[in-house]
Design a protein around this motif. Structure first.
Motif, PDB file in Angstrom:
ATOM      1  N   SER A   1      25.525 114.120 -36.721  1.00  0.00           N
ATOM      2  CA  SER A   1      26.947 113.953 -37.108  1.00  0.00           C
ATOM      3  C   SER A   1      27.868 115.160 -37.149  1.00  0.00           C
ATOM      4  O   SER A   1      28.921 115.080 -36.762  1.00  0.00           O
ATOM      5  CB  SER A   1      26.893 113.462 -38.516  1.00  0.00           C
ATOM      6  OG  SER A   1      26.282 114.565 -39.487  1.00  0.00           O
TER       7      SER A   1
ATOM      8  N   PHE B   1      33.604 104.813 -36.245  1.00  0.00           N
ATOM      9  CA  PHE B   1      32.179 104.639 -36.526  1.00  0.00           C
ATOM     10  C   PHE B   1      31.549 103.156 -36.779  1.00  0.00           C
ATOM     11  O   PHE B   1      30.391 102.842 -36.357  1.00  0.00           O
ATOM     12  CB  PHE B   1      32.035 105.343 -37.960  1.00  0.00           C
ATOM     13  CG  PHE B   1      30.585 105.581 -38.251  1.00  0.00           C
ATOM     14  CD1 PHE B   1      29.625 106.502 -37.593  1.00  0.00           C
ATOM     15  CD2 PHE B   1      30.329 104.731 -39.255  1.00  0.00           C
ATOM     16  CE1 PHE B   1      28.347 106.765 -38.006  1.00  0.00           C
ATOM     17  CE2 PHE B   1      28.831 105.067 -39.571  1.00  0.00           C
ATOM     18  CZ  PHE B   1      27.947 105.872 -38.774  1.00  0.00           C
TER      19      PHE B   1
ATOM     20  N   LYS C   1      24.931 104.140 -32.183  1.00  0.00           N
ATOM     21  CA  LYS C   1      24.538 105.179 -33.326  1.00  0.00           C
ATOM     22  C   LYS C   1      23.043 104.427 -33.956  1.00  0.00           C
ATOM     23  O   LYS C   1      22.756 103.294 -33.820  1.00  0.00           O
ATOM     24  CB  LYS C   1      25.399 105.313 -34.652  1.00  0.00           C
ATOM     25  CG  LYS C   1      25.613 103.660 -35.216  1.00  0.00           C
ATOM     26  CD  LYS C   1      26.905 103.721 -36.071  1.00  0.00           C
ATOM     27  CE  LYS C   1      27.405 102.658 -36.745  1.00  0.00           C
ATOM     28  NZ  LYS C   1      28.053 101.652 -35.769  1.00  0.00           N
ATOM     29  N   ARG C   2      22.399 105.473 -34.446  1.00  0.00           N
ATOM     30  CA  ARG C   2      21.093 104.914 -34.909  1.00  0.00           C
ATOM     31  C   ARG C   2      20.764 105.776 -36.111  1.00  0.00           C
ATOM     32  O   ARG C   2      20.998 106.923 -36.060  1.00  0.00           O
ATOM     33  CB  ARG C   2      19.745 105.181 -34.031  1.00  0.00           C
ATOM     34  CG  ARG C   2      19.833 104.419 -32.835  1.00  0.00           C
ATOM     35  CD  ARG C   2      19.441 102.790 -33.185  1.00  0.00           C
ATOM     36  NE  ARG C   2      19.463 102.224 -31.985  1.00  0.00           N
ATOM     37  CZ  ARG C   2      20.471 101.524 -31.396  1.00  0.00           C
ATOM     38  NH1 ARG C   2      21.862 101.441 -32.011  1.00  0.00           N
ATOM     39  NH2 ARG C   2      20.378 100.588 -30.194  1.00  0.00           N
ATOM     40  N   LYS C   3      20.199 105.300 -37.298  1.00  0.00           N
ATOM     41  CA  LYS C   3      19.978 106.194 -38.413  1.00  0.00           C
ATOM     42  C   LYS C   3      18.539 106.232 -38.529  1.00  0.00           C
ATOM     43  O   LYS C   3      17.583 105.266 -38.378  1.00  0.00           O
ATOM     44  CB  LYS C   3      20.333 105.150 -39.745  1.00  0.00           C
ATOM     45  CG  LYS C   3      20.231 106.209 -40.692  1.00  0.00           C
ATOM     46  CD  LYS C   3      21.290 105.503 -41.987  1.00  0.00           C
ATOM     47  CE  LYS C   3      21.507 106.529 -43.238  1.00  0.00           C
ATOM     48  NZ  LYS C   3      22.081 106.006 -44.480  1.00  0.00           N
TER      49      LYS C   3
ATOM     50  N   TRP D   1      22.283 110.350 -39.383  1.00  0.00           N
ATOM     51  CA  TRP D   1      22.530 109.415 -38.021  1.00  0.00           C
ATOM     52  C   TRP D   1      22.524 110.229 -36.701  1.00  0.00           C
ATOM     53  O   TRP D   1      22.633 111.323 -36.773  1.00  0.00           O
ATOM     54  CB  TRP D   1      24.009 109.097 -38.247  1.00  0.00           C
ATOM     55  CG  TRP D   1      24.314 108.153 -39.148  1.00  0.00           C
ATOM     56  CD1 TRP D   1      24.847 108.279 -40.455  1.00  0.00           C
ATOM     57  CD2 TRP D   1      24.113 106.653 -39.059  1.00  0.00           C
ATOM     58  NE1 TRP D   1      25.058 107.195 -41.028  1.00  0.00           N
ATOM     59  CE2 TRP D   1      24.415 105.920 -40.251  1.00  0.00           C
ATOM     60  CE3 TRP D   1      23.954 105.872 -38.000  1.00  0.00           C
ATOM     61  CZ2 TRP D   1      24.607 104.706 -40.443  1.00  0.00           C
ATOM     62  CZ3 TRP D   1      23.739 104.610 -37.871  1.00  0.00           C
ATOM     63  CH2 TRP D   1      24.256 103.887 -39.128  1.00  0.00           C
ATOM     64  N   TYR D   2      21.923 109.688 -35.782  1.00  0.00           N
ATOM     65  CA  TYR D   2      21.880 110.253 -34.589  1.00  0.00           C
ATOM     66  C   TYR D   2      22.712 109.435 -33.533  1.00  0.00           C
ATOM     67  O   TYR D   2      22.610 108.035 -33.463  1.00  0.00           O
ATOM     68  CB  TYR D   2      20.395 110.157 -34.073  1.00  0.00           C
ATOM     69  CG  TYR D   2      19.674 111.189 -34.677  1.00  0.00           C
ATOM     70  CD1 TYR D   2      19.593 112.538 -34.416  1.00  0.00           C
ATOM     71  CD2 TYR D   2      18.965 110.874 -35.982  1.00  0.00           C
ATOM     72  CE1 TYR D   2      18.895 113.576 -35.181  1.00  0.00           C
ATOM     73  CE2 TYR D   2      18.079 111.859 -36.484  1.00  0.00           C
ATOM     74  CZ  TYR D   2      18.252 113.054 -36.098  1.00  0.00           C
ATOM     75  OH  TYR D   2      17.442 114.301 -36.790  1.00  0.00           O
ATOM     76  N   PHE D   3      23.345 110.008 -32.469  1.00  0.00           N
ATOM     77  CA  PHE D   3      24.337 109.364 -31.656  1.00  0.00           C
ATOM     78  C   PHE D   3      23.538 109.799 -29.986  1.00  0.00           C
ATOM     79  O   PHE D   3      23.712 110.885 -29.922  1.00  0.00           O
ATOM     80  CB  PHE D   3      25.517 109.748 -31.741  1.00  0.00           C
ATOM     81  CG  PHE D   3      25.925 109.690 -33.181  1.00  0.00           C
ATOM     82  CD1 PHE D   3      26.302 108.515 -33.782  1.00  0.00           C
ATOM     83  CD2 PHE D   3      25.882 110.848 -33.777  1.00  0.00           C
ATOM     84  CE1 PHE D   3      26.677 108.494 -34.919  1.00  0.00           C
ATOM     85  CE2 PHE D   3      26.380 110.984 -35.165  1.00  0.00           C
ATOM     86  CZ  PHE D   3      26.699 109.520 -35.668  1.00  0.00           C
TER      87      PHE D   3
ATOM     88  N   THR E   1      27.619 107.983 -26.256  1.00  0.00           N
ATOM     89  CA  THR E   1      28.329 108.063 -27.263  1.00  0.00           C
ATOM     90  C   THR E   1      29.500 108.831 -26.328  1.00  0.00           C
ATOM     91  O   THR E   1      31.058 108.710 -26.730  1.00  0.00           O
ATOM     92  CB  THR E   1      27.828 109.371 -28.271  1.00  0.00           C
ATOM     93  OG1 THR E   1      26.960 108.630 -29.021  1.00  0.00           O
ATOM     94  CG2 THR E   1      29.037 109.678 -29.185  1.00  0.00           C
TER      95      THR E   1
END
Length: 88
Positions: free
Chosen positions: A35, A54, A61-63, A68-70, A75
């Motif tokens: 983030s 968002f 996106k992945r949690k 959170w990672y993008f 992205t």
């Protein structure tokens, strides 16, 4: 005595090409953004990111755990499309 002449235009072109090449290498190093990196890359606060895109279902996106990672390339692609749609 040694006299060296440099073509300034050619020198500038080579210099700028090398800078561009280095920037691509730096971008390629990151597979995921977190983030903080997303905020830095977009020049937006976390609240603005959430408000603007968002929750868009196409935003990649992945949690993982609580973070959170993008995916960097997806992205970046999304953001370029997003800004294009916003300016139309």
């Amino acid at each position: 005595m040694l006299n060296v002449q440099i073509d300034e235009i050619e020198f500038k072109k080579v210099y700028l090409d090398k800078i561009q090449e280095k920037m691509k290498e730096i971008d390629a190093e990151l597979v995921f953004w977190d983030s903080r990196e997303l905020e830095r890359r977009t020049c937006m606060s976390w609240n603005t990111i959430q408000k603007e895109f968002f929750f868009d279902p196409y935003f990649p996106k992945r949690k993982v755990g609580g973070k959170w990672y993008f995916p960097a390339s997806k992205t970046k692609e999304f953001l370029l499309d997003w800004i294009e749609r916003r300016s139309s």
